[in-house]
Design a protein around this motif. Structure first.
Motif, mmCIF file in Angstrom:
data_model
loop_
_atom_site.group_PDB
_atom_site.id
_atom_site.type_symbol
_atom_site.label_atom_id
_atom_site.label_comp_id
_atom_site.label_asym_id
_atom_site.label_seq_id
_atom_site.Cartn_x
_atom_site.Cartn_y
_atom_site.Cartn_z
ATOM 1 N N VAL A 50 44.241 -10.228 55.692
ATOM 2 C CA VAL A 50 44.833 -10.830 54.492
ATOM 3 C C VAL A 50 43.849 -11.842 53.905
ATOM 4 N N PRO A 51 43.519 -11.724 52.613
ATOM 5 C CA PRO A 51 42.570 -12.668 52.007
ATOM 6 C C PRO A 51 43.109 -14.094 52.050
ATOM 7 N N SER A 52 42.195 -15.047 52.214
ATOM 8 C CA SER A 52 42.571 -16.458 52.259
ATOM 9 C C SER A 52 41.935 -17.184 51.088
ATOM 10 N N ALA A 53 42.719 -18.030 50.428
ATOM 11 C CA ALA A 53 42.216 -18.752 49.263
ATOM 12 C C ALA A 53 41.206 -19.825 49.661
ATOM 13 N N ALA A 54 41.508 -20.559 50.744
ATOM 14 C CA ALA A 54 40.636 -21.669 51.131
ATOM 15 C C ALA A 54 40.994 -22.124 52.542
ATOM 16 N N ASP A 55 40.092 -22.919 53.116
ATOM 17 C CA ASP A 55 40.394 -23.548 54.401
ATOM 18 C C ASP A 55 41.531 -24.542 54.202
ATOM 19 N N SER A 56 42.222 -24.866 55.290
ATOM 20 C CA SER A 56 43.301 -25.852 55.219
ATOM 21 C C SER A 56 42.818 -27.172 55.810
ATOM 22 N N SER A 57 43.636 -28.209 55.644
ATOM 23 C CA SER A 57 43.289 -29.503 56.221
ATOM 24 C C SER A 57 44.545 -30.300 56.519
ATOM 25 N N ASP A 58 44.388 -31.354 57.319
ATOM 26 C CA ASP A 58 45.508 -32.244 57.617
ATOM 27 C C ASP A 58 45.906 -33.071 56.400
ATOM 28 N N LEU B 149 41.179 -19.611 82.095
ATOM 29 C CA LEU B 149 41.203 -18.248 81.557
ATOM 30 C C LEU B 149 39.792 -17.669 81.528
ATOM 31 N N ASP B 150 39.595 -16.574 82.237
ATOM 32 C CA ASP B 150 38.301 -15.902 82.280
ATOM 33 C C ASP B 150 38.023 -15.257 80.924
ATOM 34 N N PRO B 151 36.906 -15.607 80.268
ATOM 35 C CA PRO B 151 36.585 -14.989 78.970
ATOM 36 C C PRO B 151 36.554 -13.466 79.012
ATOM 37 N N ALA B 152 36.237 -12.893 80.187
ATOM 38 C CA ALA B 152 36.186 -11.436 80.307
ATOM 39 C C ALA B 152 37.571 -10.812 80.139
ATOM 40 N N GLN B 153 38.636 -11.611 80.297
ATOM 41 C CA GLN B 153 39.999 -11.109 80.129
ATOM 42 C C GLN B 153 40.449 -11.100 78.682
ATOM 43 N N VAL B 154 39.670 -11.728 77.807
ATOM 44 C CA VAL B 154 40.115 -11.930 76.425
ATOM 45 C C VAL B 154 39.473 -10.907 75.486
ATOM 46 N N GLU B 155 40.310 -10.178 74.762
ATOM 47 C CA GLU B 155 39.821 -9.345 73.668
ATOM 48 C C GLU B 155 39.907 -10.179 72.398
ATOM 49 N N VAL B 156 38.764 -10.573 71.878
ATOM 50 C CA VAL B 156 38.729 -11.366 70.647
ATOM 51 C C VAL B 156 38.935 -10.441 69.458
ATOM 52 N N LEU B 157 39.942 -10.770 68.629
ATOM 53 C CA LEU B 157 40.264 -9.934 67.475
ATOM 54 C C LEU B 157 39.614 -10.442 66.190
ATOM 55 N N GLY B 158 39.366 -11.727 66.128
ATOM 56 C CA GLY B 158 38.775 -12.300 64.926
ATOM 57 C C GLY B 158 39.114 -13.768 64.802
ATOM 58 N N THR B 159 38.752 -14.357 63.681
ATOM 59 C CA THR B 159 38.999 -15.781 63.459
ATOM 60 C C THR B 159 39.748 -16.003 62.154
ATOM 61 N N LEU B 160 40.528 -17.086 62.129
ATOM 62 C CA LEU B 160 41.198 -17.536 60.918
ATOM 63 C C LEU B 160 40.307 -18.582 60.240
ATOM 64 N N PRO B 161 40.558 -18.890 58.966
ATOM 65 C CA PRO B 161 39.775 -19.933 58.296
ATOM 66 C C PRO B 161 39.863 -21.257 59.039
ATOM 67 N N ALA C 81 51.521 -17.278 60.642
ATOM 68 C CA ALA C 81 52.844 -16.704 60.363
ATOM 69 C C ALA C 81 52.921 -16.153 58.939
ATOM 70 N N LEU C 82 52.356 -16.893 57.981
ATOM 71 C CA LEU C 82 52.364 -16.424 56.593
ATOM 72 C C LEU C 82 51.566 -15.134 56.446
ATOM 73 N N ARG C 83 50.427 -15.052 57.136
ATOM 74 C CA ARG C 83 49.613 -13.836 57.095
ATOM 75 C C ARG C 83 50.360 -12.658 57.730
ATOM 76 N N LEU C 84 51.062 -12.929 58.822
ATOM 77 C CA LEU C 84 51.799 -11.864 59.513
ATOM 78 C C LEU C 84 52.941 -11.314 58.670
ATOM 79 N N ASN C 85 53.394 -12.107 57.706
ATOM 80 C CA ASN C 85 54.517 -11.704 56.879
ATOM 81 C C ASN C 85 54.115 -11.427 55.426
ATOM 82 N N ALA C 86 52.807 -11.340 55.203
ATOM 83 C CA ALA C 86 52.312 -11.095 53.832
ATOM 84 C C ALA C 86 52.584 -9.648 53.409
#
Length: 199
Positions: free
Chosen positions: A19-27, A99-111, A194-199
């Motif tokens: 899902v395309p993202s408009a911009a990074d978020s911040s506090d 958590l052993d890194p070898a156990q983790v399947e990395v899917l990608g990153t969010l902004p 959550a917003l991306r999962l429901n886009a």
């Protein structure tokens, strides 16, 4: 090998990442405040789901200087030995929860999300293959717990609250789960997911 819940979850997370993202978020963005010109330090946090499709979260030790006692995703700042934010998230997850890194399947990153402590925090999405028994890092992690995907993925789980901070009112997301008060930057990036999962 992925479990049946993880196979379905994998498809949903990959779709969310596309899902395309408009911009990074911040506090600062919920209050439309200017964050200032401080140099941001890169950090990586791991949003990893176990074989039952539950998100692994930590409660930080109350003795820590930054964010004591808060709920957080495993992770931390990028060290000189880390190749990137993904490597930092995997290394920190090993150190903090065993958590052993070898156990983790990395899917990608969010902004990246900018925190009030001037970190550019990149959430790394992943799946934990096989069984995982947490081993907490003494002095840094007080507790490890898991939250069902249904809670994380439902935008209705999140609400905005406000409090006084450094002389002004600040707004932030919360997503309480049982006795755990998930809020701040952690709730913010999970709400974005959550917003991306429901886009």
């Amino acid at each position: 090998m992925l479990t049946a819940p993880q196979s379905l979850l994998r498809d949903r997370l990959l779709a969310a990442l596309s899902v395309p993202s408009a911009a990074d978020s911040s506090d600062y963005d919920l209050d439309d405040l200017a964050p200032g010109a401080a140099e941001l330090r890169p950090a990586g946090v791991l949003a990893a789901f176990d074989s039952a499709g539950r998100l692994v979260l930590t409660k930080r030790a109350s003795s820590l200087r930054n964010h004591p006692g808060q709920i957080a995703l495993p992770g931390g700042k990028v060290d000189p030995t880390d190749a990137d934010t993904v490597a930092a998230a995997l290394r920190e997850a090993r150190e903090e929860v065993g958590l052993d890194p070898a156990q983790v399947e990395v899917l990608g990153t969010l902004p990246a999300h900018r925190t009030v402590t001037n970190y550019a925090m990149t959430p790394v999405l992943g799946l934990i293959r096989g069984e995982f028994t947490p081993v907490t890092e003494a002095g840094e992690v007080e507790e490890v717990f898991r939250v069902p995907f249904a809670h994380v993925a439902d935008p209705a789980s999140y609400r905005i609250e406000r409090r006084r901070w450094r002389g002004t009112w600040r707004s932030y997301y919360v997503a309480p789960w049982g006795p755990y008060y998930i809020w701040g930057a952690t709730a913010r990036v999970l709400h974005a997911l959550a917003l991306r999962l429901n886009a």
